[in-house]
Design a protein around this motif. Structure first.
Motif, mmCIF file in Angstrom:
data_model
loop_
_atom_site.group_PDB
_atom_site.id
_atom_site.type_symbol
_atom_site.label_atom_id
_atom_site.label_comp_id
_atom_site.label_asym_id
_atom_site.label_seq_id
_atom_site.Cartn_x
_atom_site.Cartn_y
_atom_site.Cartn_z
ATOM 1 N N GLY A 11 -47.532 4.676 100.179
ATOM 2 C CA GLY A 11 -46.826 4.361 98.938
ATOM 3 C C GLY A 11 -47.830 3.810 97.937
ATOM 4 N N ARG A 12 -47.334 3.483 96.731
ATOM 5 C CA ARG A 12 -48.263 3.027 95.684
ATOM 6 C C ARG A 12 -48.383 1.505 95.605
ATOM 7 N N LEU A 22 -47.906 -3.128 85.674
ATOM 8 C CA LEU A 22 -47.311 -1.823 86.003
ATOM 9 C C LEU A 22 -48.221 -0.677 85.572
ATOM 10 N N ARG A 23 -48.886 -0.841 84.438
ATOM 11 C CA ARG A 23 -49.777 0.240 83.969
ATOM 12 C C ARG A 23 -50.962 0.410 84.925
ATOM 13 N N ARG A 24 -51.488 -0.673 85.428
ATOM 14 C CA ARG A 24 -52.607 -0.566 86.378
ATOM 15 C C ARG A 24 -52.119 0.046 87.707
ATOM 16 N N LEU A 25 -50.938 -0.371 88.138
ATOM 17 C CA LEU A 25 -50.388 0.203 89.379
ATOM 18 C C LEU A 25 -50.200 1.718 89.214
ATOM 19 N N GLU A 26 -49.726 2.112 88.043
ATOM 20 C CA GLU A 26 -49.520 3.544 87.769
ATOM 21 C C GLU A 26 -50.858 4.277 87.741
ATOM 22 N N ALA A 27 -51.850 3.670 87.089
ATOM 23 C CA ALA A 27 -53.172 4.333 86.969
ATOM 24 C C ALA A 27 -53.816 4.482 88.346
ATOM 25 N N LEU A 28 -53.725 3.448 89.165
ATOM 26 C CA LEU A 28 -54.333 3.540 90.507
ATOM 27 C C LEU A 28 -53.545 4.531 91.376
ATOM 28 N N ALA A 29 -52.243 4.594 91.148
ATOM 29 C CA ALA A 29 -51.419 5.521 91.942
ATOM 30 C C ALA A 29 -51.762 6.977 91.640
ATOM 31 N N GLN A 30 -52.394 7.243 90.508
ATOM 32 C CA GLN A 30 -52.799 8.623 90.174
ATOM 33 C C GLN A 30 -54.026 9.053 90.980
ATOM 34 N N VAL A 31 -54.716 8.090 91.564
ATOM 35 C CA VAL A 31 -55.917 8.411 92.359
ATOM 36 C C VAL A 31 -55.463 8.749 93.782
#
Ligand code: HGY
Ligand code: MN
Ligand code: MN
Length: 411
Positions: free
Chosen positions: A93-94, A14-23
């Motif tokens: 979407g993310r 989830l943390r990686r999904l969140e970090a990539l979603a910020q890009v």
């Protein structure tokens, strides 16, 4: 720990999904990382950094496909491949694509943490331009990878904003040198959100995808005559704006008349000069037709062509079409779909076989090796929309099924 008891780290995923979603983050929690854009580059850089942190050998091919390789004990064995894409549509979407790539990295890190070696190498792939929304066709990177599109042709594709694929790829620094098709996978498994309503509506966690519908993309150009909106009698008009609307209405009617899951979409419309008091001189619309049955898809294409000919005649306009993508329906490997269901059951997840309504890189890999997909539910079936959502528990379930399916194939 016994391999059978291994689980992924859901929080890390989830943390990686969140970090990539910020890009390329956009309003509503989604992403805009259109292929070969600066945002796509930033996403690629982030993922390649994670690959290196995990000890993967990173390579990039001439269409920008990225591969992270985890060595196996048998270096000669054909690798097991997983992955997907991180380019998005403009209102993405993310999870679309991103889950498949980051799920693959999570599998690698879980194996690293457990000190588990596999006989076959594992490869996590990031395929270029899966969406095709800027540079058609969709799945361009994986299509070139499997030899379905010559490299020179891929590099010369011109985007909807007039840029050449090869130039944009070089501009973002991902024109790689690894020969196309370096890795001949033993098998390919892709984790992806369903992007449709089935699993969510049925309350089922895992979809073992056994086939994928055919896709037909066309660009339709109408050339009429601009004229004064006030002085020109209706009988004297050659109105490209009216023709665009008529095409959109026809596509909706066509889907209804054909039934059987036929879908038709006019996703993009541009008029020229696009002014309130000018009868449009030109129109450009897109037609996306899909069906699980190839013969029915051909029927839909024939009926659209016949309608366009009649419309041109009736309105005194010129209508030209340009094919942007055409892929027949694909059947995935039943044995792999069985394995996905077996692991889902053993892990205690509800599961079902299903068809993919969307196109995916897996459909291209299926041309060169056994391939299948793991789906997890999309809440409300929403996708290609910033509101796209999958529950964390379902994201973790999909990654756990991916982990054990890959482990079985790589052992
Ligand atoms: O269009 C598709 O099905 C995919 O999202 N490229
Ligand atoms: Mn996708
Ligand atoms: Mn998509």
């Amino acid at each position: 720990m016994k391999p059978a008891d291994l689980r992924i780290d859901a929080g890390r995923l989830l943390r990686r999904l969140e970090a990539l979603a910020q890009v390329g983050a956009i309003e509503g929690g989604g992403c805009c990382r259109v292929a070969l854009s600066d945002e796509d580059k930033a996403g690629r850089d982030l993922v390649c950094g994670w690959m290196r942190e995990l000890g993967l050998a990173v390579s990039v091919d001439p269409v920008g496909n990225i591969f992270g390789l985890r060595a196996g004990t048998d270096a000669q064995a054909a690798p097991v491949m997983t992955g997907s894409h991180i380019d998005t549509v403009r209102t993405g979407g993310r999870y679309d694509g991103n889950l498949g790539v980051l799920g693959g990295l999570e599998v690698v890190e879980s194996l690293n943490d457990a000190g588990l070696a596999t006989r076959r190498p594992l490869v996590v792939a990031v395929f270029t331009d899966e969406e095709g929304a800027r540079f058609p066709p969709d799945m361009l990177g994986s299509l070139a990878y499997v030899g379905g599109m010559p490299l020179a042709e891929a590099l010369d594709v011109v985007s909807i904003d007039g840029r050449r694929f090869g130039d944009e790829l070089a501009r973002i620094g991902y024109a790689g040198s690894a020969p196309l098709g370096t890795h001949k996978p033993h098998a390919y498994i892709e984790l992806h959100v369903e992007q449709g309503p089935v699993l969510d509506a049925e309350g089922i966690t895992i979809g073992a995808v056994e086939d994928l519908q055919g896709i037909s993309w066309q660009e339709v150009s109408v050339t009429g005559q601009s004229n004064h909106a006030g002085t020109t009698p209706m009988r004297l008009r050659h109105d490209a704006g009216y023709c665009a609307a008529a095409i959109g209405t026809f596509l909706r009617t066509l889907a209804g008349e054909m039934g059987g899951g036929q879908v038709c979409t006019m996703g993009a419309v541009t008029l020229h000069p696009n002014l309130i008091n000018v009868v449009a001189a030109r129109a450009k619309v897109t037609a996306d037709l899909r069906n699980t049955d190839e013969l029915r898809l051909q029927e839909a294409e024939r009926r659209l062509a016949a309608f366009l000919a009649e419309l041109a005649q009736a309105e005194g306009v010129k209508i030209e079409t340009r094919r942007l993508a055409r892929f027949e329906p694909v059947r995935f490997d039943a044995g792999l779909a069985d394995a996905i269901e077996r692991h889902a059951a053993r892990l205690g997840y509800t599961h079902r076989r299903m068809t993919s309504g969307a196109g995916h890189d897996a459909q291209m890999l299926a041309r060169i090796c056994p391939a299948a997909m793991v789906f997890v539910p999309s809440v409300g079936g929403i996708s290609h929309n910033p509101a796209e959502h999958t529950e964390p528990a379902d994201l973790a379930a999909g990654a756990n099924v991916l982990l054990h399916t890959l482990l079985e194939l790589a052992s």
